[in-house]
Design a protein around this motif. Structure first.
Motif, PDB file in Angstrom:
ATOM      1  N   SER A 197     -19.391  -6.777  21.992  1.00  0.00           N
ATOM      2  CA  SER A 197     -18.793  -5.940  23.031  1.00  0.00           C
ATOM      3  C   SER A 197     -17.273  -6.003  22.939  1.00  0.00           C
ATOM      4  O   SER A 197     -16.572  -5.452  23.767  1.00  0.00           O
ATOM      5  CB  SER A 197     -19.257  -6.391  24.410  1.00  0.00           C
ATOM      6  N   ARG A 198     -16.783  -6.750  21.926  1.00  0.00           N
ATOM      7  CA  ARG A 198     -15.322  -6.861  21.751  1.00  0.00           C
ATOM      8  C   ARG A 198     -14.929  -6.271  20.400  1.00  0.00           C
ATOM      9  O   ARG A 198     -15.763  -6.033  19.541  1.00  0.00           O
ATOM     10  CB  ARG A 198     -14.894  -8.328  21.794  1.00  0.00           C
ATOM     11  N   SER A 199     -13.623  -6.108  20.228  1.00  0.00           N
ATOM     12  CA  SER A 199     -13.180  -5.510  18.974  1.00  0.00           C
ATOM     13  C   SER A 199     -13.268  -6.541  17.851  1.00  0.00           C
ATOM     14  O   SER A 199     -13.442  -7.734  18.068  1.00  0.00           O
ATOM     15  CB  SER A 199     -11.769  -4.954  19.102  1.00  0.00           C
ATOM     16  N   ASN A 269     -15.311   0.872  26.684  1.00  0.00           N
ATOM     17  CA  ASN A 269     -14.322   1.447  27.596  1.00  0.00           C
ATOM     18  C   ASN A 269     -13.507   2.571  26.981  1.00  0.00           C
ATOM     19  O   ASN A 269     -12.610   3.091  27.619  1.00  0.00           O
ATOM     20  CB  ASN A 269     -13.348   0.348  28.049  1.00  0.00           C
TER      21      ASN A 269
ATOM     22  N   GLU B 584     -11.010 -10.146  30.381  1.00  0.00           N
ATOM     23  CA  GLU B 584     -11.096 -11.161  29.321  1.00  0.00           C
ATOM     24  C   GLU B 584     -12.386 -11.042  28.515  1.00  0.00           C
ATOM     25  O   GLU B 584     -12.432 -11.433  27.350  1.00  0.00           O
ATOM     26  CB  GLU B 584     -10.964 -12.563  29.917  1.00  0.00           C
ATOM     27  N   ASP B 585     -13.431 -10.512  29.145  1.00  0.00           N
ATOM     28  CA  ASP B 585     -14.704 -10.349  28.442  1.00  0.00           C
ATOM     29  C   ASP B 585     -14.582  -9.374  27.281  1.00  0.00           C
ATOM     30  O   ASP B 585     -15.215  -9.538  26.243  1.00  0.00           O
ATOM     31  CB  ASP B 585     -15.766  -9.808  29.406  1.00  0.00           C
ATOM     32  N   LEU B 586     -13.767  -8.340  27.498  1.00  0.00           N
ATOM     33  CA  LEU B 586     -13.623  -7.302  26.473  1.00  0.00           C
ATOM     34  C   LEU B 586     -12.502  -7.615  25.493  1.00  0.00           C
ATOM     35  O   LEU B 586     -12.459  -7.083  24.392  1.00  0.00           O
ATOM     36  CB  LEU B 586     -13.324  -5.954  27.126  1.00  0.00           C
ATOM     37  N   ALA B 634      -9.505  -3.101  27.179  1.00  0.00           N
ATOM     38  CA  ALA B 634      -9.615  -4.330  27.971  1.00  0.00           C
ATOM     39  C   ALA B 634      -8.439  -4.467  28.927  1.00  0.00           C
ATOM     40  O   ALA B 634      -8.546  -5.077  29.979  1.00  0.00           O
ATOM     41  CB  ALA B 634      -9.667  -5.541  27.051  1.00  0.00           C
TER      42      ALA B 634
END
Lengths: 331, 657
Positions: A197-199, A269, B584-586, B634
Motif C-alpha cells: 500500500s506504499r510506494s 490516494n 505514516e501508513d502510506l 501520503a
C-alpha cells in the motif's frame, strides 16, 4: 461438481506475458492445481465462447482477465465472463490501467492501421490491402471484430472486484494474490492484491542512501550515466518512478540496474499516475532559468507520455488524444 | 456521512450581492442539497444580528458545518470563524463561498447566469464541507532575542528600540564600523544639521548598550530554523587585529605606510592599509586590508605590529564563525547607489569632474579629502559653474524605473554646499520634476530657488563631453521654454539612482524573503504592513524595503522594531492551521517532500524500521509544496486535502443540478 475453486483465465489486448506469469508459478502450480479447477483458459485449453455461454451465471468463482480492451470481441468476452463469474480480477498492467497498448490512444484508429499495414518499415504490401470488418470469402461473409476507438482498462468496461498489478505480475505477487483469494477472507472490493500500500521506495534498499534533499540540476538517461548500483538512482539524476509507484515487486528492476518505470501503477490516494509523476519531477528540478529547464526536459523527457503514462494512459484523466467529438470518444 | 449537519448562510451584502441575484432563491436551492439542515439569507451576515443568527442556529440545529456564501474569505473568514468558536465549534468547520467578488461583482450583466454560478459554487462547498475536519494548532516558545542585519541608521534605531525593550540584540555590520551611509553625509536636508553630529551619539549608545552585541566586519552566511527560533551563522571576517586586546589608540593607523583608496570617501583620497572607517568609528577597533598591507603583499613592514602597545596585531588570524539563536530578524542592510558608469552618456568614471552626489557629500565634509572645500578633482580649482543632474539613472526605462525619493531634496542641499563653499558660483539644476514632498521640503525648495545664480532647468542633459580644460559641455532641451541650451560646467554632480546592495540577493535567499521588481525586499502589504515580510519573524527596516530619506528610514526602523518587539514579547508562535500532515501508513519515506520544503520543516525519520516523513508543525507554513509533490498521496494539507478539493471540483464539473 468438485469443491475446487472454479477459475477462468482470459486474455484481451495482451502480449502473453501475463499468461507466462501464471506458468512462472512453477512448482506452486501443482499445489494450485489441487485447489482450483480451470474451467476456461483459451491459451492452454481448447474451449470456445459457446462453452462459457452454456455455464450458469455466477458459476465461475474467479475470472482472471489480462490485457487491455482493444476490440469489440474483448468487450463481448469480458461482459460474458462478468456475468458468469462471482469475482473478476484484472490481471496485470493492461487490464489494471490500460497498459502499453493504451499508448495507442495517442493515435486515431486510421493512423494506426495505416502505419501498421502500409507505412511501417518492415511491411511489404504493394496492393495496399487493408483489414476490413466484413469480408466475403468463397461467397461466405466473414466478420472480424471491430477496433474500438480507445483502448480501455478492464474496469472501464465491466465491474472489477480486484486488481493484480505488474507488467507482468511477478510470481511472488501472483502467489500472494492467489493466497488471499483462496483464503476466503476477501479484502474490500477494489483492492490491489499481492502488492504494497506504499510506494516502491518503502521496500527499496537504496532509499536509505538518499541525500537529505534531492534537487536535480541535470537529468540523465540510463545509457548516459554509469549508475552506482549501491546509491539511489534518482539521486544520481536518473528518473526513477519508484516514489510514485506502488511497491510490492521487490524492486526487481532496480536490482537489475534499471530504474522503476511504474508498471505497478499509482497508490490508492492517487487519481492520475502520470500527473503525479510529472508533479513530483517538476518539484525536484532545481533550475533558476526556465529556458535551461525546458532544454533538459526536451532532451531527456523526449516522450513524456511514454515516460509518465507508459502503463496508465487509458486510466488517466485525459485517456488519450482528443479526436474530435462524436462516437465513443471519452465515453 | 450521515452525521454531517450543514447550515448555509447566503448574504445579500446590501446591493453588492442582493442587487444582482436573489439570495432567498439561492438559499432555497441550498436547502435541498445533501446534509443541509438549515439554509437562510440575510441582509448583512457579518453584522451582529447576522452573526447571532448563525450562532443560534448552530446550537438550535446542532450544526457541525457552516457555509457562509458572502464575500472573499480574505475579508470575513476570521469573523465567521469566531462565530463558530463562540458556538463551541472548531473554526475550521467553516467554509466560505465567495459569491461577491467571484460572482455578482463580475457578472452583473448576466444575473441569471450569476445566480446559477452562485448555486453551483454553494453546491460544491456543500460537497467539500462534508470532508472538513477539526484542526488544532500548536504553540512553541519564542527565543527572546533579535538579530539586526546592517548597522546604518535603520539598524541602529531598530537595535536601540529592541534593546530598550529588554531584548537581547545582535547587530551584524559588514564594514569595520556601524554608521552606514548617514555617516558619509555632511549635512541632512531640509534642516542642514550636521549628519554625524546627530548620528554618532546613537552609535555610542549602541556600543554601550548592555543588551546589544555588535558583530562588526561580519556577515550572515546561513539562516535556518523558523520564526521564534532562528539559527544564524555569522562569519567574522579576519581583521588581523585581536579586538579583545586592542584599545583603539590608533597608533597603528597613524604609523601605517600602506595606502588604499578610501571607500568611506567614495574613492576620493586614501586611507591606510590598517584603518578605521572614519574618525568616530564604532567599534573603535581597526582592521588590516590584506590587499594593500605591505606584509601581506610584499612580506615587509610589520610596523603596526611593532608599534602596537598591547600586541594586538595578529597576521595569522583566520575567519571565525559564531552561531546565534534569535527569535526575530530585522533586515536593515540599506542601499547602494547605482553604478553611474553604466550611464555612458554622462561620462562618470571617464571624466574626472563628473561626480556623484555622495562624492559631493565627501568633498563638503570637513573630514573629507578636501577638508570641506568643494574643488574640481581634475585641477583642484574651485568650480564656478556647477551642473546638478537629477534622476541620474532613476525613472529611466534603461536603468532604474523607480524614483530614488531623496535625490531632489539632496540636490537642494547640494546647492547649499556649493554656494557655501564657492559663494560666487553659478548652480544649474537639471530636473524632471522637483519632488519636495517631505515635511519642510517645499519651504527649503522655495528658499534655495530664491538664491542668486541658482537656476532650475527642466530637462535631462544629452551626452556630456569633456573640454580640454576639464570642463564639461552638453546640450539640454529645456522643456519649460522649448529651447535647446548649450551648457558649459566646471563640475557635474549626478544625483544617482538607488539600488539594493549587491549582497542582498544571497541574503534574501537565505531569509526566504520575496523581492519587488526593483529587487528590494517585498513588504507583506504595501500600505498596511510595510515593515513585515511574508516570512514570519523577519522584519524590514529602512531602504532595503525601497528608497527612503532619513526621517522615513528612522520611522520605518522604529516601526519594524515595534513589530519585532510585539512578536517577541508575545512569547510564543502558533502553527498555521493549514499545515501538512503525513499519513505514516502510506508514507514510503521517499523524501521528496523534504527536498521541496522551503522551510526545512520536514525530516525523514526512522520509525519501526521504516523511513517516514515528519512535519515540524511550527516550521510548516502551509505552502502545500510537499502535498503537491508527494507521489503517493501520503502528505496532505489541512483544509486543502485531495478529498476536499476533488469533492469540490467534481461537483463543479458535474454541474450543481
Amino acid at each position: 461438481m468438485s469443491d475446487k475453486v472454479r477459475v477462468a483465465l482470459y486474455w484481451c489486448a495482451s502480449c502473453g506475458g501475463c499468461e507466462e506469469a501464471f506458468v512462472d508459478l512453477a512448482e506452486d502450480l501443482i499445489k494450485l492445481a489441487e485447489k482450483v479447477e480451470i474451467v476456461f483458459w483459451p491459451v492452454a485449453i481448447d474451449m470456445k465462447k459457446s462453452d462459457v455461454e452454456q455455464l450458469p451465471d455466477e458459476s465461475i468463482d474467479v475470472s482472471f482477465i489480462n490485457g487491455g480492451i482493444r476490440l469489440s470481441e474483448h468487450e463481448e468476452m469480458v461482459k460474458l465472463l462478468r456475468r458468469k463469474s462471482k469475482v473478476v480480477v484484472a490481471f496485470g498492467s493492461c487490464a489494471h490501467l490500460g497498459g502499453i497498448p493504451g499508448l495507442a490512444n495517442l493515435y486515431s484508429k486510421d493512423e494506426i492501421l495505416k502505419y501498421v499495414y502500409l507505412e511501417a518499415p518492415t511491411v511489404v504490401n504493394p496492393e495496399g490491402t487493408m483489414p476490413k470488418e466484413v469480408v466475403k470469402v468463397d461467397g461466405q461473409e466473414l466478420e472480424l471484430p471491430k477496433v474500438l476507438r480507445l483502448v480501455k482498462a478492464l474496469d472501464q468496461v465491466i465491474d472489477v472486484d480486484y486488481y493484480i498489478p505488474g507488467c507482468a505480475p511477478p510470481p511472488d505477487v501472483v502467489k500472494k494474490a492467489l493466497d488471499t483469494l483462496l483464503s476466503g477472507k476477501l479484502p474490500p472490493k477494489g483492492s490491489v492484491l499481492g502488492a504494497s500500500s506504499r510506494s516502491l521506495c518503502d521496500e527499496c534498499d537504496l532509499n536509505k542512501t538518499k541525500p537529505e534533499k534531492i534537487l536535480l540540476k541535470d537529468l540523465k538517461r540510463v545509457h548516459q550515466v554509469k549508475l552506482d548500483l549501491s546509491k539511489c538512482y534518482l539521486a544520481q539524476g536518473v528518473l526513477c518512478l519508484g516514489p510514485v509507484t506502488r511497491g510490492g515487486c521487490g524492486t526487481l528492476c532496480i536490482k537489475g540496474g534499471m530504474p522503476c518505470t511504474g508498471c505497478f501503477g499509482p497508490l490508492d490516494n492517487v487519481k492520475d499516475y502520470g500527473a503525479r509523476a510529472l508533479s513530483y519531477l517538476a518539484s525536484i528540478l532545481d533550475y533558476d532559468d526556465e529556458a535551461q529547464a525546458e532544454k533538459v526536459i526536451e532532451e531527456y523527457v523526449a516522450d513524456p507520455a511514454g515516460w509518465f503514462y507508459r502503463y496508465s494512459l487509458p486510466k488517466s484523466l485525459v485517456r488519450g488524444r482528443y479526436q474530435g467529438s462524436g462516437g465513443e470518444a471519452h465515453g | 456521512m450521515s452525521d454531517v449537519r450543514i447550515g448555509v448562510y447566503v448574504c445579500h451584502c446590501g446591493k453588492n450581492i442582493g442587487g444582482v441575484i436573489n439570495p432567498a432563491k439561492v438559499a432555497e436551492f441550498a436547502s435541498r442539497l445533501p446534509n443541509v439542515v438549515v439554509s437562510r439569507d440575510y441582509m448583512y451576515m457579518c453584522s451582529s444580528p447576522g452573526q447571532a443568527l448563525i450562532e443560534d442556529d448552530i446550537k438550535k440545529y446542532n450544526l457541525n458545518r457552516v457555509i457562509v456564501a458572502a464575500c472573499s474569505p480574505r475579508m470575513h473568514e476570521p469573523t465567521f470563524q469566531a462565530v463558530l468558536k463562540r458556538a463551541g465549534l472548531n473554526p475550521w468547520l467553516l467554509q466560505m463561498v465567495n459569491i461577491r467578488e467571484h460572482v455578482t461583482w463580475v457578472h452583473e450583466d448576466t444575473p441569471d447566469k450569476a445566480e446559477e454560478k452562485a448555486e453551483e459554487l454553494i453546491a460544491a462547498a456543500v460537497a467539500r464541507a462534508a470532508h472538513l475536519y477539526e484542526i488544532t494548532t500548536e504553540k512553541a516558545p519564542v527565543v527572546k532575542s533579535a538579530l539586526v542585519i546592517g548597522g546604518g541608521i535603520a539598524g541602529i534605531r531598530a537595535a536601540l528600540d529592541l534593546a530598550n525593550a529588554g531584548i537581547k540584540v545582535y547587530l551584524v555590520e559588514k564594514k569595520q564600523s556601524i554608521g552606514g551611509k548617514m555617516a558619509q553625509l555632511d549635512k541632512t536636508f531640509p534642516t542642514l544639521d550636521c549628519s554625524k553630529c546627530i548620528l554618532t551619539p546613537l552609535m555610542v549608545d549602541v556600543a554601550r548598550h548592555p543588551n546589544i552585541e555588535i558583530y562588526a566586519y561580519s556577515e550572515v552566511v546561513d539562516v535556518s530554523g523558523s520564526a521564534g527560533d532562528f539559527k544564524v551563522k555569522v562569519k567574522l571576517k579576519p581583521t588581523y587585529v585581536d579586538w579583545s586586546k586592542c584599545t583603539g589608540c590608533g597608533l597603528c593607523v597613524e604609523k601605517c605606510p600602506g595606502r588604499a583608496p578610501s571607500e568611506f570617501n567614495e574613492g576620493l583620497g586614501f586611507r591606510k592599509a590598517i584603518y578605521f572607517e572614519f574618525a568616530q568609528a564604532v567599534p573603535r577597533k581597526p582592521v588590516i586590508d590584506p590587499r594593500y598591507c605591505l606584509w601581506f603583499t610584499k612580506g615587509i613592514c610589520r610596523v603596526c605590529s611593532k608599534v602596537c602597545p598591547v600586541g594586538a596585531i595578529d597576521y595569522e588570524q583566520k575567519e571565525r564563525y559564531v552561531e546565534l539563536n534569535v527569535g526575530a530578524i530585522v533586515v536593515a542592510i540599506g542601499y547602494e547607489i547605482y553604478d553611474m558608469s553604466k550611464m555612458v552618456e554622462y561620462g562618470y568614471g571617464k571624466f574626472k569632474n563628473v561626480i556623484t552626489g555622495l562624492q559631493l557629500e565627501r568633498l563638503s565634509d570637513a573630514d573629507g579629502p578636501t577638508k570641506g572645500k568643494i574643488l574640481r578633482l581634475s585641477d583642484g580649482k574651485e568650480p564656478k559653474t556647477v551642473a546638478i543632474v537629477l534622476c541620474a539613472g532613476s525613472r529611466d526605462e534603461k536603468h532604474v524605473k523607480y524614483c530614488c525619493r531623496f535625490g531632489c531634496a539632496a540636490a537642494l542641499k547640494h546647492v547649499y554646499y556649493i554656494k557655501h563653499s564657492v559663494p560666487d558660483s553659478k548652480v544649474l539644476i537639471f530636473y524632471t520634476d522637483v519632488r519636495a514632498f517631505g515635511k519642510g521640503f517645499e519651504e527649503f525648495y522655495q528658499k534655495v530657488r530664491s538664491w542668486d545664480d541658482v537656476y532650475f532647468i527642466r530637462g535631462r542633459p544629452a551626452e556630456i563631453f569633456e573640454d580640454k580644460d576639464g570642463s564639461l559641455v552638453f546640450d539640454v532641451y529645456d522643456s519649460n521654454t522649448g529651447q535647446l541650451i548649450n551648457v558649459k560646467a566646471d563640475l557635474v554632480v549626478l544625483e544617482s539612482a538607488v539600488v539594493p546592495p549587491k549582497d542582498w540577493e544571497p541574503l534574501r535567499r537565505l531569509l526566504k524573503v520575496s523581492c519587488d521588481p526593483g529587487g528590494f525586499a517585498l513588504e507583506l502589504h504595501p500600505k498596511l504592513r510595510p515593515f513585515e515580510t511574508t516570512a514570519d519573524g523577519i522584519f524590514l527596516a529602512g531602504t532595503i524595503q525601497g528608497p527612503k530619506d532619513i526621517p522615513d528610514t528612522v520611522a520605518h526602523a522604529a516601526a519594524a522594531a515595534a513589530a519585532a518587539i510585539g512578536f517577541l514579547l508575545k512569547g510564543y508562535v502558533e502553527s498555521v492551521p493549514y499545515l501538512a500532515t503525513v499519513n505514516e501508513d502510506l508514507c514510503s519515506g521517499c523524501g521528496l517532500c523534504a527536498s521541496v520544503c522551503p522551510y526545512d520543516a520536514i525530516t525523514i525519520e526512522e520509525k519501526e524500521g521504516r523511513r517516514v516523513a515528519k512535519v515540524n508543525m511550527i516550521r510548516c507554513k502551509g505552502c502545500g509544496a510537499c502535498a503537491a509533490t508527494c507521489p503517493s498521496g501520503a502528505m496532505q494539507q489541512n483544509y486543502f486535502t485531495d478529498t476536499q478539493i476533488l469533492s469540490e471540483v467534481s461537483t463543479l464539473a458535474g454541474g450543481a443540478k
